[in-house]
Design a protein around this motif. Sequence first.
Motif, PDB file in Angstrom:
ATOM      1  N   ALA A   1       0.842  -1.200   0.000  1.00 44.98           N
ATOM      2  CA  ALA A   1       0.000   0.000   0.000  1.00 44.98           C
ATOM      3  C   ALA A   1       0.874   1.247   0.000  1.00 44.98           C
ATOM      4  O   ALA A   1       1.982   1.245   0.533  1.00 44.98           O
TER       5      ALA A   1
ATOM      6  N   GLU B   1      -3.629   6.209  -0.448  1.00 45.39           N
ATOM      7  CA  GLU B   1      -4.510   5.170  -0.992  1.00 45.39           C
ATOM      8  C   GLU B   1      -5.556   4.723   0.042  1.00 45.39           C
ATOM      9  O   GLU B   1      -5.341   4.809   1.263  1.00 45.39           O
TER      10      GLU B   1
ATOM     11  N   VAL C   1      -7.360   1.197   0.786  1.00 48.53           N
ATOM     12  CA  VAL C   1      -7.128  -0.198   0.411  1.00 48.53           C
ATOM     13  C   VAL C   1      -7.949  -1.141   1.278  1.00 48.53           C
ATOM     14  O   VAL C   1      -8.237  -0.858   2.451  1.00 48.53           O
TER      15      VAL C   1
ATOM     16  N   THR D   1      -2.317  -5.933   1.512  1.00 48.73           N
ATOM     17  CA  THR D   1      -3.329  -5.357   0.629  1.00 48.73           C
ATOM     18  C   THR D   1      -4.021  -6.438  -0.197  1.00 48.73           C
ATOM     19  O   THR D   1      -3.353  -7.253  -0.840  1.00 48.73           O
TER      20      THR D   1
ATOM     21  N   VAL E   1      -7.026  -2.377  -4.118  1.00 51.50           N
ATOM     22  CA  VAL E   1      -6.813  -0.933  -4.017  1.00 51.50           C
ATOM     23  C   VAL E   1      -8.073  -0.231  -4.508  1.00 51.50           C
ATOM     24  O   VAL E   1      -8.393  -0.274  -5.691  1.00 51.50           O
TER      25      VAL E   1
ATOM     26  N   ARG F   1      -8.764   3.167  -3.915  1.00 53.69           N
ATOM     27  CA  ARG F   1      -8.357   4.487  -4.408  1.00 53.69           C
ATOM     28  C   ARG F   1      -6.836   4.468  -4.510  1.00 53.69           C
ATOM     29  O   ARG F   1      -6.139   4.377  -3.503  1.00 53.69           O
ATOM     30  N   ALA F   2      -6.323   4.530  -5.751  1.00 53.18           N
ATOM     31  CA  ALA F   2      -4.888   4.353  -5.974  1.00 53.18           C
ATOM     32  C   ALA F   2      -4.140   5.680  -5.897  1.00 53.18           C
ATOM     33  O   ALA F   2      -4.672   6.741  -6.243  1.00 53.18           O
ATOM     34  N   SER F   3      -2.906   5.614  -5.462  1.00 57.42           N
ATOM     35  CA  SER F   3      -2.006   6.764  -5.504  1.00 57.42           C
ATOM     36  C   SER F   3      -1.612   7.047  -6.955  1.00 57.42           C
ATOM     37  O   SER F   3      -1.426   6.112  -7.749  1.00 57.42           O
TER      38      SER F   3
ATOM     39  N   ARG G   1       1.427   5.090  -8.041  1.00 58.38           N
ATOM     40  CA  ARG G   1       1.410   3.622  -8.153  1.00 58.38           C
ATOM     41  C   ARG G   1       1.675   3.198  -9.597  1.00 58.38           C
ATOM     42  O   ARG G   1       1.142   3.796 -10.537  1.00 58.38           O
TER      43      ARG G   1
END
Length: 444
Positions: free
Chosen positions: A44, A48, A50, A66, A69, A71-73, A76
């Motif tokens: 993670a 984010e 997760v 994790t 995901v 909400r992703a960064s 990433r």
Amino acid sequence: MARIDQTPFLLDILDLSHDGRGVARREGGKTARESGKTVFVAGALPGERVLVKQTGRSRSFDEAVTLDVERASPDRVEPRCPHFGTCGGCALQHLEESKQILAKQRVLLENFERIGHVTPESVLPALTDRQWGYRRKGRFSVRRVEKKDKTLVGFRERDPRFVADLQICHTVIPEIGERVEALSQLVDGMDARREIPQIEFIAGDDTIALVFRHLAPLSETDRERLVAFAQTHGFAIFLQPGGLDTVHALWPQAPSLAFRLAPWDVELTFRPLDFIQVNQGLNEKMIARALELLDAQAGERVLDLFCGLGNFTLPLARGSAHVVGVEGDAGLVARARENAVHNGLTNAEFHAADLAQPLAGQPWARQGFDRLLLDPPRSGADAVLKQLPLKGLKRIVYVSCHPGSLARDAGYLVNELGWKLRAAGVMDMFPHTAHVESIALFEP
């Protein structure tokens, strides 16, 4: 101990830990103790959201992995290696490469502040080199797994009880990383497949050596298999039936291992279990920076502690300063002396000494020096710094493989002895791992 609840739950990741895991606070836990508890989450990234599954528990923190995901960064990326997440060799393949080194820089600066209570006057630009296929030294674990009816060759999994089932490794030099599966098949076809716990690899410029540790004598057929493998793939094969002193060449009879440091016209020869810096390109950049920061002048005397084979000592000597290298491993000292002769350098001398022990009886420790270079192991250099006469030194350059011990030693130099931490920065010796290599400059 009660079983860990495996029910997945959501977390918002706030930070990145020193070992490359996401850091979160568990809100709304089933008990008061769980609410607000720190959770370290493998796979993670900060920012984010997760879905995770808890994997470990202690009084002060929990551990999780994790699952998804939500909400992703924006930082990433898709990991290049199919084994990422299972194999413990890498921790950061899911983080964009330019952001990895920034995360390591933040770890270094936080360690300075939290442990050493110091701040560098300037932050050096990060040193980077190739991101993949860089690792020229390492150790694979080997395990015959009857349930899978195969022999596994690879790094340990994140759970170190298990060996990762690798087909390829992208961080190891391609000559090795693309032949992991071939190594697995080789060992699986040997009579001694249950008696080989590890294979070490190390690469010089012209020769790549594999060292097979074996717990029982090898049959003649197994020896022939190893030689055939070496001839097919262009390796030198060494056997290790016991301790370090039992390592011997199987094929060819007398393989030569060496690498050049071209900018200084230096060639270092070594043995298959010797320590060398794993990343060749980064090593040359690191030496160049260390020499630049140290700024040794002609006629000055330089002390190089934890000198190994002479990785810094001999380039320093090429610059006409007189250099004294000290190392705890007597075998490395012998090789360093041979390397000085091999390169025609008469202004470098080497001494064997345990630098964690009292140094009062060491004649080199009483000699005067103008500049000091340190490249200690993870434990740092506090024992030797507290014994050396530092007065009169113009500069100290400290190369570190562990930011915590560097920060502790920086705190001693700055807060107790009055030195100035002029500059510090990170060097990406191990891309995609959480390992932080750094360098620092101190002046009186």
